[in-house]
Design a protein around this motif. Structure first.
Motif, PDB file in Angstrom:
ATOM      1  N   ASP A 314       0.830  -1.208   0.000  1.00  0.00           N
ATOM      2  CA  ASP A 314       0.000   0.000   0.000  1.00  0.00           C
ATOM      3  C   ASP A 314       0.864   1.258   0.000  1.00  0.00           C
ATOM      4  O   ASP A 314       0.671   2.179   0.799  1.00  0.00           O
ATOM      5  N   VAL A 315       1.829   1.293  -0.935  1.00  0.00           N
ATOM      6  CA  VAL A 315       2.717   2.441  -1.103  1.00  0.00           C
ATOM      7  C   VAL A 315       2.612   2.915  -2.547  1.00  0.00           C
ATOM      8  O   VAL A 315       2.986   2.186  -3.477  1.00  0.00           O
ATOM      9  N   ASP A 316       2.128   4.122  -2.759  1.00  0.00           N
ATOM     10  CA  ASP A 316       1.888   4.653  -4.108  1.00  0.00           C
ATOM     11  C   ASP A 316       3.168   5.283  -4.682  1.00  0.00           C
ATOM     12  O   ASP A 316       3.190   6.461  -5.034  1.00  0.00           O
ATOM     13  N   SER A 317       4.224   4.496  -4.794  1.00  0.00           N
ATOM     14  CA  SER A 317       5.492   5.016  -5.321  1.00  0.00           C
ATOM     15  C   SER A 317       5.424   5.316  -6.808  1.00  0.00           C
ATOM     16  O   SER A 317       6.290   6.006  -7.337  1.00  0.00           O
ATOM     17  N   VAL A 318       4.411   4.803  -7.520  1.00  0.00           N
ATOM     18  CA  VAL A 318       4.245   5.087  -8.947  1.00  0.00           C
ATOM     19  C   VAL A 318       3.529   6.412  -9.183  1.00  0.00           C
ATOM     20  O   VAL A 318       3.281   6.791 -10.331  1.00  0.00           O
ATOM     21  N   GLN A 319       3.137   7.096  -8.112  1.00  0.00           N
ATOM     22  CA  GLN A 319       2.546   8.439  -8.182  1.00  0.00           C
ATOM     23  C   GLN A 319       1.199   8.463  -8.914  1.00  0.00           C
ATOM     24  O   GLN A 319       0.859   9.430  -9.600  1.00  0.00           O
ATOM     25  N   PHE A 320       0.389   7.405  -8.746  1.00  0.00           N
ATOM     26  CA  PHE A 320      -0.911   7.364  -9.409  1.00  0.00           C
ATOM     27  C   PHE A 320      -1.862   8.411  -8.839  1.00  0.00           C
ATOM     28  O   PHE A 320      -2.660   9.004  -9.568  1.00  0.00           O
ATOM     29  N   ALA A 321      -1.831   8.640  -7.536  1.00  0.00           N
ATOM     30  CA  ALA A 321      -2.724   9.634  -6.935  1.00  0.00           C
ATOM     31  C   ALA A 321      -2.441  11.027  -7.492  1.00  0.00           C
ATOM     32  O   ALA A 321      -3.365  11.802  -7.776  1.00  0.00           O
ATOM     33  N   THR A 322      -1.165  11.337  -7.669  1.00  0.00           N
ATOM     34  CA  THR A 322      -0.797  12.645  -8.224  1.00  0.00           C
ATOM     35  C   THR A 322      -1.292  12.781  -9.651  1.00  0.00           C
ATOM     36  O   THR A 322      -1.806  13.842 -10.058  1.00  0.00           O
ATOM     37  N   LEU A 323      -1.178  11.709 -10.450  1.00  0.00           N
ATOM     38  CA  LEU A 323      -1.667  11.742 -11.835  1.00  0.00           C
ATOM     39  C   LEU A 323      -3.179  11.900 -11.886  1.00  0.00           C
ATOM     40  O   LEU A 323      -3.715  12.642 -12.720  1.00  0.00           O
ATOM     41  N   LEU A 324      -3.889  11.217 -10.995  1.00  0.00           N
ATOM     42  CA  LEU A 324      -5.347  11.343 -10.963  1.00  0.00           C
ATOM     43  C   LEU A 324      -5.754  12.760 -10.565  1.00  0.00           C
ATOM     44  O   LEU A 324      -6.690  13.332 -11.139  1.00  0.00           O
ATOM     45  N   TYR A 325      -5.054  13.343  -9.601  1.00  0.00           N
ATOM     46  CA  TYR A 325      -5.346  14.715  -9.187  1.00  0.00           C
ATOM     47  C   TYR A 325      -5.138  15.700 -10.342  1.00  0.00           C
ATOM     48  O   TYR A 325      -5.933  16.632 -10.527  1.00  0.00           O
ATOM     49  N   ARG A 326      -4.085  15.489 -11.136  1.00  0.00           N
ATOM     50  CA  ARG A 326      -3.806  16.391 -12.250  1.00  0.00           C
ATOM     51  C   ARG A 326      -4.811  16.232 -13.387  1.00  0.00           C
ATOM     52  O   ARG A 326      -5.210  17.213 -14.022  1.00  0.00           O
ATOM     53  N   ASN A 327      -5.207  14.983 -13.684  1.00  0.00           N
ATOM     54  CA  ASN A 327      -6.046  14.715 -14.843  1.00  0.00           C
ATOM     55  C   ASN A 327      -7.535  14.857 -14.546  1.00  0.00           C
ATOM     56  O   ASN A 327      -8.308  15.215 -15.430  1.00  0.00           O
ATOM     57  N   ASN A 328      -7.931  14.542 -13.313  1.00  0.00           N
ATOM     58  CA  ASN A 328      -9.358  14.590 -12.992  1.00  0.00           C
ATOM     59  C   ASN A 328      -9.535  15.009 -11.531  1.00  0.00           C
ATOM     60  O   ASN A 328      -9.807  14.174 -10.660  1.00  0.00           O
ATOM     61  N   PRO A 329      -9.384  16.299 -11.240  1.00  0.00           N
ATOM     62  CA  PRO A 329      -9.480  16.774  -9.851  1.00  0.00           C
ATOM     63  C   PRO A 329     -10.806  16.455  -9.184  1.00  0.00           C
ATOM     64  O   PRO A 329     -10.848  16.195  -7.978  1.00  0.00           O
ATOM     65  N   ALA A 330     -11.891  16.455  -9.962  1.00  0.00           N
ATOM     66  CA  ALA A 330     -13.210  16.197  -9.378  1.00  0.00           C
ATOM     67  C   ALA A 330     -13.285  14.775  -8.831  1.00  0.00           C
ATOM     68  O   ALA A 330     -13.795  14.539  -7.716  1.00  0.00           O
ATOM     69  N   VAL A 331     -12.785  13.805  -9.591  1.00  0.00           N
ATOM     70  CA  VAL A 331     -12.789  12.411  -9.123  1.00  0.00           C
ATOM     71  C   VAL A 331     -11.863  12.257  -7.922  1.00  0.00           C
ATOM     72  O   VAL A 331     -12.178  11.547  -6.966  1.00  0.00           O
ATOM     73  N   TRP A 332     -10.717  12.930  -7.985  1.00  0.00           N
ATOM     74  CA  TRP A 332      -9.774  12.824  -6.862  1.00  0.00           C
ATOM     75  C   TRP A 332     -10.388  13.334  -5.563  1.00  0.00           C
ATOM     76  O   TRP A 332     -10.195  12.739  -4.503  1.00  0.00           O
ATOM     77  N   ARG A 333     -11.149  14.414  -5.632  1.00  0.00           N
ATOM     78  CA  ARG A 333     -11.767  14.955  -4.415  1.00  0.00           C
ATOM     79  C   ARG A 333     -12.750  13.956  -3.808  1.00  0.00           C
ATOM     80  O   ARG A 333     -12.920  13.893  -2.591  1.00  0.00           O
ATOM     81  N   LYS A 334     -13.392  13.139  -4.669  1.00  0.00           N
ATOM     82  CA  LYS A 334     -14.372  12.178  -4.164  1.00  0.00           C
ATOM     83  C   LYS A 334     -13.710  10.991  -3.475  1.00  0.00           C
ATOM     84  O   LYS A 334     -14.247  10.447  -2.502  1.00  0.00           O
ATOM     85  N   ILE A 335     -12.538  10.547  -3.979  1.00  0.00           N
ATOM     86  CA  ILE A 335     -11.950   9.310  -3.460  1.00  0.00           C
ATOM     87  C   ILE A 335     -10.669   9.553  -2.671  1.00  0.00           C
ATOM     88  O   ILE A 335     -10.038   8.593  -2.221  1.00  0.00           O
ATOM     89  N   SER A 336     -10.277  10.812  -2.487  1.00  0.00           N
ATOM     90  CA  SER A 336      -9.005  11.096  -1.816  1.00  0.00           C
ATOM     91  C   SER A 336      -8.962  10.546  -0.393  1.00  0.00           C
ATOM     92  O   SER A 336      -7.930  10.053   0.062  1.00  0.00           O
ATOM     93  N   THR A 337     -10.098  10.609   0.307  1.00  0.00           N
ATOM     94  CA  THR A 337     -10.105  10.163   1.705  1.00  0.00           C
ATOM     95  C   THR A 337     -10.025   8.640   1.837  1.00  0.00           C
ATOM     96  O   THR A 337      -9.662   8.132   2.892  1.00  0.00           O
ATOM     97  N   LYS A 338     -10.344   7.925   0.772  1.00  0.00           N
ATOM     98  CA  LYS A 338     -10.271   6.455   0.811  1.00  0.00           C
ATOM     99  C   LYS A 338      -9.262   5.898  -0.195  1.00  0.00           C
ATOM    100  O   LYS A 338      -9.385   4.750  -0.633  1.00  0.00           O
ATOM    101  N   TRP A 339      -8.258   6.726  -0.550  1.00  0.00           N
ATOM    102  CA  TRP A 339      -7.260   6.282  -1.524  1.00  0.00           C
ATOM    103  C   TRP A 339      -6.461   5.089  -1.007  1.00  0.00           C
ATOM    104  O   TRP A 339      -6.105   4.192  -1.758  1.00  0.00           O
ATOM    105  N   LYS A 340      -6.203   5.059   0.299  1.00  0.00           N
ATOM    106  CA  LYS A 340      -5.449   3.948   0.883  1.00  0.00           C
ATOM    107  C   LYS A 340      -6.177   2.623   0.704  1.00  0.00           C
ATOM    108  O   LYS A 340      -5.545   1.560   0.646  1.00  0.00           O
ATOM    109  N   ASP A 341      -7.485   2.663   0.624  1.00  0.00           N
ATOM    110  CA  ASP A 341      -8.255   1.448   0.385  1.00  0.00           C
ATOM    111  C   ASP A 341      -8.420   1.162  -1.109  1.00  0.00           C
ATOM    112  O   ASP A 341      -8.641   0.005  -1.501  1.00  0.00           O
TER     113      ASP A 341
END
Length: 386
Positions: A314-341
């Motif tokens: 459960d280590v996002d070393s590939v920086q997927f969360a950062t890519l999702l935030y850049r490409n689709n901020p609206a989706v990131w805001r919805k799932i950011s709190t449960k990204w670890k899951d």
């Protein structure tokens, strides 16, 4: 009539620090180790090839305190001449300290005006003090040897350039998982061994140089990477296999929405050349297609192996969360709190193709061209020997 420096100091009154190591002691205090230039020893080392005198070019000093700031102050108090940190080029984090969290030192390293943000950050599974005391030959100073090893690894895409500025940026981004150059000691010598993984500020293990290449394929362009594949006949020896060099790759990672599910599409394109082929291999167009398929499959297997490990830890070393935030901020805001899951169960789709170039290829072994009739006459230009 001209203004001068307020903190002007003579070089003879300074201890020039080239590397700094940070460890945690058994009683949970901080130990700071420094590699300091010995001017007299450096002069004698440059005039002699003796291995014993080379070690005189530097000396190691330690300071212990409750915080990094206090440890540096204790160190400065116990060493003749003042510490000069502006030439510090490497910061090493020992395993015990890094596992407990390097955020305890970030404030000091970021706010100290004497330290530069292009200094290299390195993590080790040993102590930082041990890494500084290991042999860095042929370099006079371990700080230069460490930087040289990391730069060589970066040029071959088996290590990451973890300057302070880059690590801090990745630490503050949504993935919150910076990567750091990883070194260790083998047989009392420095050994480059891959990439250290962090979950926030906590060290979570490392990838070997082979696996590090699979991680770097996710993060961006790679270059000059060697791949060795077994012969198709299955009769290959350890010193004769198919060997290819990846000249360069380009990666494009895009988050894709499948209904309410987030998936990631990874596209890799690159070029390679043949370095060695197994005995009896033919360089036909069909053989080239088969080689390209084998290389592309090998790259995908490495990337999948690394992704499986990262999702397990459960280590996002590939920086997927950062890519999702850049490409689709609206989706990131919805799932950011449960990204670890979400991250451990992500679906990743791969599209990898490596083009094999056909330049400078000798299709036959030099031995096959040999014949006595092809040799020049022993008497030279006038004919054969009597």
């Amino acid at each position: 009539m001209l203004t001068g420096c307020k903190d002007l100091n003579e070089v003879d009154d300074l201890n020039i620090v080239l590397a700094m190591g940070i460890d945690e002691t058994p009683d949970h205090q901080v130990e700071v180790s420094t590699e300091i230039v010995d001017p007299m020893g450096a002069r004698s080392s440059s005039q002699s090839g003796s291995g014993g005198q080379r070690d005189q070019a530097k000396f190691i000093r330690h300071g212990v305190g409750k915080t990094v700031e206090e440890a540096v102050d204790r160190l400065d108090e116990n060493v003749a001449r003042n510490l000069f940190l502006s030439h510090n080029t490497v910061v090493i984090f020992g395993r015990a300290y890094a596992e407990a969290g390097i955020d305890r030192s970030m404030d000091y390293l970021e706010r100290n005006l004497s330290l530069r943000r292009n200094q290299l950050w390195v993590v080790t599974d040993d102590t930082a003090a041990h890494l500084l005391e290991a042999s860095g030959k042929p370099e006079l100073y371990n700080a230069l040897a460490i930087r040289s090893l990391v730069e060589q690894g970066v040029n071959k895409s088996i290590a990451i350039n973890s300057t302070q500025l880059r690590v801090m940026r990745d630490y503050l981004r949504p993935s919150h998982a910076p990567n750091m150059a990883y070194l260790t000691v083998a047989h009392s010598e420095l050994c480059e061994c891959g990439v250290g993984l962090f979950d926030g500020s906590h060290f979570r293990g490392h990838l070997t140089s082979k696996d590090a290449n699979g991680l770097l394929l996710f993060l961006g362009p790679t270059q000059q990477t060697e791949y060795t594949l077994p012969c198709s006949s299955g009769k290959s020896s350890t010193d004769l296999q198919n060997t290819f060099r990846i000249l360069g790759t380009q990666t494009k990672v895009v988050p894709v929405m499948k209904g309410s599910e987030v998936q990631f599409s990874v596209q890799v394109r690159g070029r390679a050349e043949i370095e060695r082929l197994c005995q009896g291999s033919k360089t036909t167009p069909d053989a080239y297609k088969e080689f390209e398929t084998q290389i592309s499959s090998e790259l995908q297997q490495r990337m999948q192996h690394v992704m499986t490990k990262l999702q397990k830890d459960d280590v996002d070393s590939v920086q997927f969360a950062t890519l999702l935030y850049r490409n689709n901020p609206a989706v990131w805001r919805k799932i950011s709190t449960k990204w670890k899951d979400t991250f451990p169960t992500l679906t990743v789709n791969y599209d990898i193709h490596i083009q094999l170039l056909r330049n400078g290829l000798a299709s036959k072994s030099p031995d096959t061209e040999f014949s006595p009739q092809g040799l020049p006459p022993r008497a030279g230009r006038r004919g054969s020997a009597p």
